[in-house]
Structure formats: C-alpha cells, structure tokens
Design a protein around this motif. Structure first.
Motif, PDB file in Angstrom:
ATOM      1  N   GLN A 120     -13.135   8.771   0.562  1.00 52.00           N
ATOM      2  CA  GLN A 120     -12.624   7.416   0.609  1.00 52.00           C
ATOM      3  C   GLN A 120     -11.207   7.425   1.188  1.00 52.00           C
ATOM      4  O   GLN A 120     -10.426   8.308   0.866  1.00 52.00           O
ATOM      5  CB  GLN A 120     -12.598   6.881  -0.829  1.00 52.00           C
ATOM      6  CG  GLN A 120     -12.000   5.517  -0.970  1.00 52.00           C
ATOM      7  CD  GLN A 120     -12.285   4.939  -2.351  1.00 52.00           C
ATOM      8  OE1 GLN A 120     -13.257   5.307  -3.002  1.00 52.00           O
ATOM      9  NE2 GLN A 120     -11.444   4.030  -2.788  1.00 52.00           N
ATOM     10  N   PRO A 121     -10.881   6.437   2.048  1.00 53.97           N
ATOM     11  CA  PRO A 121      -9.503   6.361   2.539  1.00 53.97           C
ATOM     12  C   PRO A 121      -8.546   6.314   1.347  1.00 53.97           C
ATOM     13  O   PRO A 121      -8.738   5.536   0.417  1.00 53.97           O
ATOM     14  CB  PRO A 121      -9.485   5.042   3.312  1.00 53.97           C
ATOM     15  CG  PRO A 121     -10.905   4.806   3.710  1.00 53.97           C
ATOM     16  CD  PRO A 121     -11.754   5.432   2.647  1.00 53.97           C
ATOM     17  N   GLN A 122      -7.532   7.168   1.381  1.00 52.01           N
ATOM     18  CA  GLN A 122      -6.653   7.315   0.221  1.00 52.01           C
ATOM     19  C   GLN A 122      -6.006   6.012  -0.215  1.00 52.01           C
ATOM     20  O   GLN A 122      -5.797   5.774  -1.388  1.00 52.01           O
ATOM     21  CB  GLN A 122      -5.550   8.331   0.564  1.00 52.01           C
ATOM     22  CG  GLN A 122      -6.067   9.741   0.753  1.00 52.01           C
ATOM     23  CD  GLN A 122      -6.329  10.417  -0.584  1.00 52.01           C
ATOM     24  OE1 GLN A 122      -5.473  10.400  -1.445  1.00 52.01           O
ATOM     25  NE2 GLN A 122      -7.511  10.981  -0.726  1.00 52.01           N
ATOM     26  N   ALA A 123      -5.656   5.171   0.749  1.00 53.64           N
ATOM     27  CA  ALA A 123      -4.879   3.982   0.406  1.00 53.64           C
ATOM     28  C   ALA A 123      -5.761   2.745   0.216  1.00 53.64           C
ATOM     29  O   ALA A 123      -5.257   1.635   0.174  1.00 53.64           O
ATOM     30  CB  ALA A 123      -3.840   3.717   1.485  1.00 53.64           C
ATOM     31  N   LEU A 124      -7.101   2.969   0.099  1.00 53.50           N
ATOM     32  CA  LEU A 124      -7.993   1.818  -0.014  1.00 53.50           C
ATOM     33  C   LEU A 124      -7.637   0.997  -1.261  1.00 53.50           C
ATOM     34  O   LEU A 124      -7.446   1.553  -2.337  1.00 53.50           O
ATOM     35  CB  LEU A 124      -9.447   2.283  -0.093  1.00 53.50           C
ATOM     36  CG  LEU A 124     -10.499   1.173  -0.059  1.00 53.50           C
ATOM     37  CD1 LEU A 124     -10.386   0.341   1.201  1.00 53.50           C
ATOM     38  CD2 LEU A 124     -11.897   1.741  -0.173  1.00 53.50           C
ATOM     39  N   THR A 125      -7.556  -0.299  -1.091  1.00 53.64           N
ATOM     40  CA  THR A 125      -7.199  -1.318  -2.098  1.00 53.64           C
ATOM     41  C   THR A 125      -5.723  -1.242  -2.508  1.00 53.64           C
ATOM     42  O   THR A 125      -5.296  -1.988  -3.368  1.00 53.64           O
ATOM     43  CB  THR A 125      -8.040  -1.256  -3.399  1.00 53.64           C
ATOM     44  OG1 THR A 125      -7.617  -0.142  -4.179  1.00 53.64           O
ATOM     45  CG2 THR A 125      -9.509  -1.177  -3.120  1.00 53.64           C
ATOM     46  N   LYS A 126      -4.951  -0.344  -1.889  1.00 50.81           N
ATOM     47  CA  LYS A 126      -3.534  -0.292  -2.276  1.00 50.81           C
ATOM     48  C   LYS A 126      -2.683  -1.050  -1.257  1.00 50.81           C
ATOM     49  O   LYS A 126      -2.629  -0.668  -0.096  1.00 50.81           O
ATOM     50  CB  LYS A 126      -3.068   1.163  -2.356  1.00 50.81           C
ATOM     51  CG  LYS A 126      -3.778   1.927  -3.460  1.00 50.81           C
ATOM     52  CD  LYS A 126      -3.081   3.225  -3.784  1.00 50.81           C
ATOM     53  CE  LYS A 126      -3.842   3.986  -4.835  1.00 50.81           C
ATOM     54  NZ  LYS A 126      -4.854   4.914  -4.261  1.00 50.81           N
ATOM     55  N   PRO A 127      -2.025  -2.109  -1.708  1.00 58.60           N
ATOM     56  CA  PRO A 127      -1.173  -2.847  -0.779  1.00 58.60           C
ATOM     57  C   PRO A 127       0.012  -1.973  -0.357  1.00 58.60           C
ATOM     58  O   PRO A 127       0.387  -1.038  -1.067  1.00 58.60           O
ATOM     59  CB  PRO A 127      -0.672  -4.045  -1.587  1.00 58.60           C
ATOM     60  CG  PRO A 127      -1.422  -4.034  -2.858  1.00 58.60           C
ATOM     61  CD  PRO A 127      -1.967  -2.673  -3.064  1.00 58.60           C
ATOM     62  N   PHE A 128       0.567  -2.287   0.792  1.00 59.16           N
ATOM     63  CA  PHE A 128       1.684  -1.482   1.286  1.00 59.16           C
ATOM     64  C   PHE A 128       2.940  -2.333   1.307  1.00 59.16           C
ATOM     65  O   PHE A 128       2.940  -3.470   1.751  1.00 59.16           O
ATOM     66  CB  PHE A 128       1.379  -0.989   2.694  1.00 59.16           C
ATOM     67  CG  PHE A 128       2.577  -0.391   3.390  1.00 59.16           C
ATOM     68  CD1 PHE A 128       3.042   0.864   3.033  1.00 59.16           C
ATOM     69  CD2 PHE A 128       3.243  -1.093   4.391  1.00 59.16           C
ATOM     70  CE1 PHE A 128       4.140   1.413   3.668  1.00 59.16           C
ATOM     71  CE2 PHE A 128       4.344  -0.549   5.025  1.00 59.16           C
ATOM     72  CZ  PHE A 128       4.798   0.703   4.669  1.00 59.16           C
ATOM     73  N   GLU A 129       4.011  -1.772   0.777  1.00 55.67           N
ATOM     74  CA  GLU A 129       5.291  -2.444   0.932  1.00 55.67           C
ATOM     75  C   GLU A 129       6.312  -1.439   1.389  1.00 55.67           C
ATOM     76  O   GLU A 129       6.414  -0.347   0.839  1.00 55.67           O
ATOM     77  CB  GLU A 129       5.723  -3.094  -0.379  1.00 55.67           C
ATOM     78  CG  GLU A 129       6.947  -3.968  -0.176  1.00 55.67           C
ATOM     79  CD  GLU A 129       7.108  -4.949  -1.318  1.00 55.67           C
ATOM     80  OE1 GLU A 129       7.725  -5.992  -1.102  1.00 55.67           O
ATOM     81  OE2 GLU A 129       6.606  -4.673  -2.415  1.00 55.67           O
ATOM     82  N   ARG A 130       7.038  -1.849   2.387  1.00 57.51           N
ATOM     83  CA  ARG A 130       8.061  -0.949   2.941  1.00 57.51           C
ATOM     84  C   ARG A 130       9.068  -0.588   1.877  1.00 57.51           C
ATOM     85  O   ARG A 130       9.446  -1.412   1.059  1.00 57.51           O
ATOM     86  CB  ARG A 130       8.756  -1.657   4.074  1.00 57.51           C
ATOM     87  CG  ARG A 130       8.392  -1.037   5.404  1.00 57.51           C
ATOM     88  CD  ARG A 130       9.473  -1.328   6.382  1.00 57.51           C
ATOM     89  NE  ARG A 130       9.381  -0.404   7.482  1.00 57.51           N
ATOM     90  CZ  ARG A 130       9.432  -0.809   8.739  1.00 57.51           C
ATOM     91  NH1 ARG A 130       9.534  -2.077   9.026  1.00 57.51           N
ATOM     92  NH2 ARG A 130       9.382   0.076   9.702  1.00 57.51           N
ATOM     93  N   PRO A 152      -0.094   5.127   4.349  1.00 52.53           N
ATOM     94  CA  PRO A 152       0.684   4.102   5.050  1.00 52.53           C
ATOM     95  C   PRO A 152       2.173   4.435   5.143  1.00 52.53           C
ATOM     96  O   PRO A 152       2.798   4.139   6.152  1.00 52.53           O
ATOM     97  CB  PRO A 152       0.433   2.834   4.236  1.00 52.53           C
ATOM     98  CG  PRO A 152      -0.186   3.271   2.964  1.00 52.53           C
ATOM     99  CD  PRO A 152      -0.796   4.589   3.191  1.00 52.53           C
ATOM    100  N   GLN A 153       2.712   5.070   4.086  1.00 53.87           N
ATOM    101  CA  GLN A 153       4.132   5.402   4.115  1.00 53.87           C
ATOM    102  C   GLN A 153       4.444   6.329   5.285  1.00 53.87           C
ATOM    103  O   GLN A 153       5.376   6.094   6.055  1.00 53.87           O
ATOM    104  CB  GLN A 153       4.562   6.062   2.792  1.00 53.87           C
ATOM    105  CG  GLN A 153       4.919   5.083   1.693  1.00 53.87           C
ATOM    106  CD  GLN A 153       3.682   4.412   1.100  1.00 53.87           C
ATOM    107  OE1 GLN A 153       2.604   4.990   1.110  1.00 53.87           O
ATOM    108  NE2 GLN A 153       3.843   3.194   0.607  1.00 53.87           N
TER     109      GLN A 153
END
Lengths: 310, 359, 342
Positions: free
Chosen positions: A297-307, A181-182
């Motif tokens: 598995q998608p790398q960012a699965l279950t990881k919330p994203f914050e700018r 996401p970053q």
C-alpha cells in the motif's frame, strides 16, 4: 454442473465479463492514480452517477454521444475538484469525505433526473464496432473484437495507465508523493498540485465510467443506477495491489464471476438465486484476504500532507 | 496579561466549537437556493421541515423513533472510529442483527418476557458483532482493508436476508394465502419493546439507546480497554511502542461497532415492526455514520446529533409531502453537511497545533 | 465532556433558531368551498414514473380524479420513493392525521405498519396492497386490501412468447423471488410450458428491485443462452429492455406499459388497471364503510388487461390463441399456475 462447461457458455461468460468489466476499469484505474498519490477517494459511486446522468442528458439533448461523453467527463472533473479541495487542501478525513461526496452525487443526480427528465427514457448508445481482420477470427472475433468504443477504451486504458505510472516523470512524482510526501516536497515536487491532478483525473475517469453505463451498456439513466459499483471499483484497486494490470485482473475476475452466477441461474443449476448473487462479493473478500499482506500500500495513503510537518 | 490570553483562548474555543456547527446552516442555505430554483418558497419549505420534525407530538416522536437506530449505529461507528478503523458495514450488521433477533424470538416464543426480550436484543448484538468481527479479524490477521470488506459484507447480508425471508423464515401465512410477501412471521408479543406513548411509535428502544450512549462513554473514557482503543486510534505507532497489541484492539473496535449496529437491528424489529421485513435497514447504516460524525465522534454528542438528524430526515419527508420538493434534495444537503463538517476540522486542528507549539 | 454538551446544546439552539425564523404559517388558507373534496393520499415505494408498480396505481388515481371532476372534487397527495418502511409509516400516519379520507399504502412491505396505524384513526379509510389481508381477524375494520393476480397475465404472456419464439428459449429477468414478481414468473413459466411442452424457460433473479445494471447483465446472459423472448418484473427491468432493444430480442412487460423504453421491442404487456378497485373503495368509503373488503385484479373483472404494441406485429393465430387462453382463465378451465384443468 457439466452444462456450464460448454463452449457457448464459456464464450458467453467471457463476452459479458468483458462488457461488465468496462465501468469498473475506468473507475478503478482512475482511483489507482488517486491512491498512488496518497488520496483515498471513496466517493467514486457518487461521481459515476453524476457522470452517468450528465452524459445521458447531454447526449439526449444534443443527439451527439461524444458531447455526452465530454459532459460526463466534465461532471466527473468538477466532482473530483470538490473532493480535492476537501481532502487535499482542507485535509479532511478521506474515508468520511468520500461518503459525503457519495451522498452529494447520489442526491444531485436523482434531483436533476427528476427535474429535467422526469421518467426513464432510452437512447441509441455507442454501437459495436467490429475490428477489421481480428473481428473475423471464428469465436474469438465475436467475443473480443466486436464491442463498442467505450469497451475498447477501457482496456486500452490499462497499458496506458501502466506506462504513465511507471515510465513518465509525472508517474514518478505521483508515486513519490504517495510514498513519502515530505521527501517529495523537499525535492521540489508540488505535492498539492500532484494530488489535485490525480484526484481530478480519477474524477474524470469515474465520470466516463458512469457514461459507459448510460451511453454504451444500458443506454438509459435511472436514479442510483450504479447500485454501489463505485465501492467495488475502490475494492479492485486494493485487490490489484495499486497496479493497473492487477486492477485489470481484479475487474475481469469480479465480472466473470458475476457473469458466471447469472449463467448458473440461467442453466437452472439448483442454487438459490440469492446465494448466486452473493458469489462475486464473497469472492472479492476472499481475494482481498489473499492479496492483503502481499500488496504494498502507498505509505501515505489517507494521510493528508501539510508543509512543515515533522 | 493573563486576562487577555484567557479571553483569546475562550474566543478560540468558541470559534472552534461553532465552525463545524456552521456546516448545517451553510448546507441548508445552498439547499434553499436549490429549492428556490425548483420554484418553491424556501422559507415555506424549511418551515414545513421544522414543523414536521419538531413542531408537534407526532412529528417529534417520529424524529425520536428515527433517531434511535441512528444513535445505536452511530455509537458503533464512534467506537470503531476511536479505534482508528472505519466501519461502513452498519447496514449489513443491522440486517443480520434484525434477522437473528427475529429467528430467535420466534423460535423461543414460550420464554417469559423478562428473559425473552433481553435475550433477543443480546442475540441481535452478538450477531452484529460476528458480522462486524469478520472484517475485524481479516484486518487484524491479514491486513484486509476494513472499508472494503464491510461494504462487501453489506451486500452479502442483503442477499442473505432476501434468501431467508422468501425461504426458511417466510411467514407461513404468506405461503398459505399465496401472496408470497417476503416477510417473517410476527415476533411473539413478549419480545416487543413497550410503547412509551399511545398513538405513536415511540418505544423503549429510545431509552435503551441513550443508556447505551452513556455506557459507551464510560467504557471509552473510564476503562482500560476503552483507553487502549482510543490510544490505538490516536496514534497506532505510539500505541504499539507502548506495548498495546494494536491489531487486537482494531478488531475489537470493529466487533463492538458491529454489536451496536446489530442491536439497532434488533431494536427495530422488536420496537417498530415486530417482524423482519424487506427494506428494514433503510440506509441507517450510512446515516448513522453522518450522525456519529456530527456528534464529533463522541458517544454523548451522538445523542443530540442523532435527534437532529432523525428530525431532519422526518422533516424532509414532510417537506416532500407538503411541497413536492423531491427528497433527493435532502440527500444533497446531507452530503454537503458531511463535506463541510470534515472540512471545517482543519481550523480546529491547526489551532490545537498552534496551542501545542506555544506550550 | 461538559464542553461537548455545551457545544451540542449550542448547535441545537442555533439550528432551531435559524429554522424557526424561517418557519412561517405554511398552511395556505383555502377559500370556503361549497362541497368538501374527497381527499386521497398514497405512499409508494418507487416513483410515479417507474413504468411499473407505482406508476400503474398513480395513473389509475389520476383517471378516477378526472371522472370525479378534477382536483377540486378529488384531491390526490402522494409520497414516492419510500423504500424505507419507517419513513413510509410516518407518511401514512401523517396523512391520516391531516384528515385524508382514504390513505393508501401501496406496497406489501407496509402492511405491518398499517395494521398498527389504522386502529388509531377509526374515522379514516386505509388500503394496502398487494395483499388480501384486511386485518379483520385482528379486529380492524377500516382497511381495504388489494392484489393483482399477476400469474394470469404471466400465463398469457408465457403462451404468446412460447408460440412466437423461434429459438425455443425464453428468458425471465426477475428481481426477488417473492410477492407479485413470484406470481408473475410462476404464471409465465406455466403458460409457456403448456403452450409448447419442449420450450426452455430460463429464470434469473438479481436479488434487488432497483439494480438496473445487474438486470441488464441478466438480459444479456439470457440472450447469449439463446433466448429471443424476454420478460421480467419490477422497476429495474428498464435495464433489461434496453439490452433487448440493442440485441433485437423481444420483451413482454407487466404492471405498466414499458413501450417508451423500447418502442419496437415490447410485444405485449399485462397492464394493471386499478381504477375498478379505487372507484369501489371511494364509493364505499363515502357510504361510511371504511374497510373490510379485499379486491383482486383479474382478467374477468377487467383489472388486468392485455395490451399489444402496434409497432410489433403478432401473428393472428397467436393472438387468437392468447384470447382463447384469457377466456379459459376467465371461465376457470385454466389454472394460471399449472395449466388446463382436467
């Protein structure tokens, strides 16, 4: 055992397997989008129940099955929106918020059912449509091309979802957001918007999955009628390695084994029925075991994203 | 201005502590709106709820009886969560624990109480550990997602129980009478947990559960293994870097989680029903997650949280009886509580981060 | 650590305050009545509209209420959806503590709890089913027990289904192979086999009382295996009836009339009529005998009724054969679990 390997039984297993797979397909394909963008929505079962109830209620009151379907999709959308707010905007722990969403959907659909309907009633749901020409093929026509609209829809959804995920800009963004996401954010992709879209899409499809039960396969609503199907749908996404075709394979396998265990009982094969009922679940665990390492598995699965993180 | 920073910090902490707690009143408020829409006076409904849960001896002891399995399952969820894994398999682990406790105590009914009772509970915990261990090992060895495998293990445990209760473990009297009720024979009296109060169901399991909570606290915060479990849960990459075998500790936390849910099953048969019956688990595997979460995934926090939730469930049934408000409403409220609690944590996290960056 | 405690204590305090602020004297003051009504409470696993086990009992209670002169003379309180046994036990205890005259635990899974509660309330009459155990062996004298001899109706319905079937295949959609469902299924199979020795009866169990979807799949499988007559037990059969309706198969019901789900699908039903049991329990409780009796519903005592659905024609000779079978069961020449006695 020999009595299981006859043409009528095999045709029967395929026919019921296809019908059984329908709700799983809608729910699991929707969940695939959510997970590919990095959101694990464990509340699918609750959304399905809301969809099943709303679809049934609207169809019964208006007498129009398509309005019912629209109602189910809307209910699913609203539930998806709730999940998005909680897990994307408020960055809540996804596994737990899914359980909350499940309780909410289970409770609300039961409550509404009791208040508005009171008891079980049935309606005339979507009827089988025989596909011209293909439906005339001996044997195959009967089992593949004589289903209702929602069954066809579920199977057409698979190539469509595959195309959208792999061949469109939207799909590219979804995958990027789920992978990193970053990086996606740096490239100007609106991570939050993409995740809202996929979770809501998952909600809509889970709502339709519920409606496929109450409007096409069972044609009635009863409290907790999904009995945990939503959880299986989530499992199928892992099983399918986050690819629509893989999900299709998983859904068919699970459904065929479920159909098979019923045939084992019908044919009076000497296995205790409880053990037969276990078969699909044991098989799912084994299948998950076999696919565990292979799947990416998608790398960012279950990881919330914050700018601005990192 | 040290005084002022001290003051703001205190204020921040208070807000932080209160935010998740606001979840309950807010959820209840939404519930009140629904109750009103159902044509029932919400004040009266909630009044009955509170009265039923905590207002008299019978209600309060029932809340405690209900809190006991919630606390035990919640402890299991807490350990797993601290180790960075989510255990949704409490339901199945509880059933298996109850089955094993029943089979063992009936099989060895001539053992003296002082040996039989502890062994029965130990066996329950061990079987739960095995049931939780399967997903644990699968996760560690093959990377199978534990959320899904525990859900599958729940379904399998339920069918296993169906099979055993109508076949090998059925009460012989049921076959004799021809009534065929799916339940086991009674446990020998020596395997019953003592009742703490006459005319109530309150049993020794409640005390056991509280002791367990303290032990889990000591385990997680005062032992090396506990420290490693928490390290793995907090940041698996860092833990791996520090040389901790992450997968081993993840599996271990699932195994321990299963042990506590299994123990809950053993306590239910030995303290409440005195035999294995259908529907024994009654959703404790799931409500235990809610209780653990509400106790902020802290073993000691789980104690008041499970009493509160036990009370909420008991009071809700009472409310259903008094006002005929469907108990599904409470399921809605529970769902909202979970959603609000997990959502509200963002502020706590943000504040924590801000504090960090400020040094 | 300490912080944690403070927080939680704070929470409990806040919630308690909030709730107690709401707490008003809930009990409405009732005007003094000349005659105290008879108060019955019932705790049921499924809902009062389940078209099955719970509904059959609740409808009977309402009928008795009417006979007794309405709610002012005969008060009914109920808790539905109590699949969770500890919750049900709490409800039973609560009703007894509130001074209900007769407290009924309508589920065989409640028996153990009831045997623990009843001795604490010697002034209250309790009842439970389906079972025949009044716990007198344990020295308890205030518990009635009741059971439906489901195998009797099962036998008759099996007979009708076998005779009506054109394909020679019947399908049974069972929940769990135990208790009332087992009695019914065993009776159905015996009846069908005796009516037509070459009939094929396929039996499936879903392992759940509530899994509507799997029940629907089971019905589909039966139909694919050639069954044209289906039956089943528990509240989850609505799923199977929905499928039978869609595929033009016929359905035979038990426990309660399921015609609303399939107005042209349900051929005949074994209906449980609990009124005889309730009436006698009420009468006997009023006379001060609070338990010790075990009741059964049979064709003979009118507790079981065979109800045909007018919209589905059944040939007269088959109806006659069914009546003959009922007579045989009533006079003891037919054993509903095996067949005619030699």
């Amino acid at each position: 055992m020999a009595e299981l390997f006859t043409l009528p039984v095999l045709l029967g297993i395929i026919y019921s397997g296809i019908r059984l797979a329908t709700p799983y397909l809608y729910a699991a394909i929707g969940e695939t989008f959510a997970q590919r963008s990095g959101v694990l929505n464990l509340g699918v079962d609750g959304i399905m129940l809301m969809g099943a109830y709303t679809g049934f209620y609207v169809a019964m009151k208006t007498g129009n099955l398509f309005l019912g379907l629209l109602g189910a999709a809307t209910a699913g959308l609203l539930m998806g929106l709730l999940m998005s707010v909680v897990s994307v905007s408020l960055q809540a722990e996804q596994g737990i918020s899914g359980i909350g969403l499940n309780l909410f959907g289970l409770g609300l659909s039961t409550l509404l059912f009791k208040v508005t309907l009171g008891g079980v009633e049935s309606i005339r749901g979507f009827q089988p449509i025989r596909v011209p020409l293909l439906g005339q093929i001996p044997y195959l026509g009967e089992i593949f091309f004589n289903h209702n609209l929602l069954v066809y829809g579920a199977f057409l959804l698979v190539p469509l979802a595959n195309y959208v995920l792999n061949n469109t800009t939207f799909g590219l963004k979804v995958r990027a957001v789920g992978q990193n996401p970053q990086a996606a954010d740096t490239l100007g992709v609106n991570v939050t918007l993409i995740r809202y879209t996929t979770v809501c899409l998952g909600g809509i499809l889970a709502g339709i999955a519920g409606a496929s039960l109450s409007l096409a396969l069972i044609n009635l609503f009863q409290e907790n009628m999904t009995s945990g199907m939503g959880f299986i749908a989530v499992a199928l996404v892992y099983f399918g390695g986050w690819r629509p075709w893989g999900v299709l394979g998983g859904a068919l396998l699970f459904s065929f084994v479920n159909a098979l265990q019923l045939w084992v009982q019908v044919k009076g094969i000497n296995i205790p029925s409880d053990i037969a009922v276990m078969m699909p679940y044991i098989l799912t665990i084994i299948a998950l075991t076999l696919s565990g390492r292979r799947a990416r598995q998608p790398q960012a699965l279950t990881k919330p994203f914050e700018r601005g993180e990192n | 201005m040290p005084a002022k920073t001290e003051y703001t910090r205190l204020l921040n902490r208070t807000i932080e502590a209160l935010l998740p707690l606001l979840a309950v009143p807010v959820a209840l408020l939404i519930g009140a709106g629904m109750i009103y829409a159902l044509g029932v006076n919400p004040f009266q409904a909630y009044g009955t709820l509170f009265q039923g849960a905590f207002g008299n001896v019978s209600g309060f002891t029932q809340s405690l009886v209900k809190a006991t399995p919630l606390l035990l399952v919640g402890l299991g969820v807490t350990i797993a969560f601290r180790g960075g894994v989510i255990n949704i398999g409490g339901e199945g682990q509880l059933i298996v624990g109850a089955l094993a406790a029943t089979a063992f105590s009936i099989g060895f009914s001539d053992l003296p109480r002082i040996i039989l009772l502890p062994l029965t509970l130990l066996i329950a915990a061990l079987s739960g550990a095995v049931w939780g261990g399967v997903p644990g090992v699968l996760k560690a060895r093959l990377g199978v997602n534990e959320i899904l495998s525990t859900v599958m293990m729940n379904a399998i445990a339920l069918q296993l129980s169906n099979y055993l209760l109508r076949g090998p473990m059925i009460d012989p009297a049921e076959i004799e009478r021809g009534t065929q009720i799916a339940q086991s024979d009674l446990l020998p009296q020596a395997a019953w947990l003592s009742r703490l109060m006459p005319r109530t169901l309150l049993h020794g399991g409640a005390i056991l559960a509280v002791i367990m909570a303290v032990l889990v606290y000591i385990f997680l915060w005062r032992t090396t293994i506990g420290y490693r479990i928490r390290a793995v849960g907090l940041n698996p990459d860092a833990a791996r870097y520090a040389g901790i075998p992450v997968q081993f500790y993840q599996a271990l936390s699932l195994i321990l989680g299963g042990a506590f849910a299994g123990l809950a099953g053993g306590v239910e048969v030995s303290g409440v029903h005195h035999r294995m019956i259908e529907g024994l688990s009654g959703g404790y595997g799931f409500s235990g997650i809610v209780a653990a979460l509400f106790g902020k995934l802290h073993p000691l926090g789980a104690i008041p949280a499970s009493v509160l939730f036990g009370g909420l469930l008991v009071g809700a049934d009472r409310m259903q009886r008094a006002t005929q408000v469907p108990s599904a409403l409470i399921t809605v409220i529970l769902g909202l509580v979970v959603l609000f609690v997990v959502s509200s944590e963002i502020w706590a996290r943000r504040r924590a981060r801000r504090r960090e960056t400020r040094g | 650590m300490k912080k944690m405690f403070v927080r939680i204590a704070l929470l409990v305090a806040v919630v308690s305050l909030l709730l107690s602020a709401c707490a008003q004297p809930a009990a409405p003051t009732q005007p003094a009545q000349e005659e105290k009504p008879f108060r019955v409470a019932v705790v049921m696993p499924s809902t009062i509209t389940d078209l099955a086990f719970s509904q059959s009992f609740f409808e009977a209670l309402k009928k008795v209420q009417e006979e007794e002169g309405g709610p002012s003379k005969f008060e009914i309180a109920y808790s539905e959806g109590m699949f969770n046994v500890p919750d049900a036990a709490a409800a039973i205890r609560d009703y007894a503590a509130q001074g209900y005259d007769l407290v009924i635990a309508h589920g065989s899974q409640y028996g153990t709890s009831l045997s623990q509660i009843a001795p604490d309330f010697p002034e209250t009459a309790f009842a439970w089913g389906t079972s025949l155990d009044t716990f007198q062996a344990q020295g308890i004298n205030n518990v009635y027990a009741y059971q439906a001899e489901s195998q009797e109706g099962g036998y008759v319905l099996g007979t009708i289904a076998a005779l009506m079937s054109k394909s020679g295949v019947l399908g049974v959609c069972g929940p769990v192979n135990a208790g009332d469902a087992k009695l019914f299924v065993d009776g159905f199979v015996a009846g069908a086999k005796n009516a037509k020795p070459d009939i094929q009866v396929n039996v499936t169990f879903t392992g759940s009382f509530s899994d509507v979807s799997l029940m629907a799949s089971a019905a589909e499988t039966h139909i694919a295996a050639g069954a044209d007559m289906l039956t089943g037990s528990s509240q989850s059969v609505v799923g199977a009836i929905g499928v039978a309706k869609d595929r033009g198969a016929y359905w035979f019901g038990t426990q309660w009339e399921q015609t609303p789900v399939g107005p042209e699908t349900v051929v005949a039903t074994q209906v449980f009529d609990w009124t005889i049991v309730i009436r006698d329990m009420v009468k006997s409780a009023r006379a001060g005998v609070l338990g010790g009796k075990a009741y059964t519903l049979t064709f003979k005592n009118g507790g079981l009724k065979l109800v045909y659905n007018d919209k589905v024609p059944v040939p007269d000779d088959i109806k006659a054969k069914a009546q003959e079978t009922i007579n045989g069961i009533m006079n003891g020449t037919i054993d509903p679990l095996s067949g005619p006695k030699q």
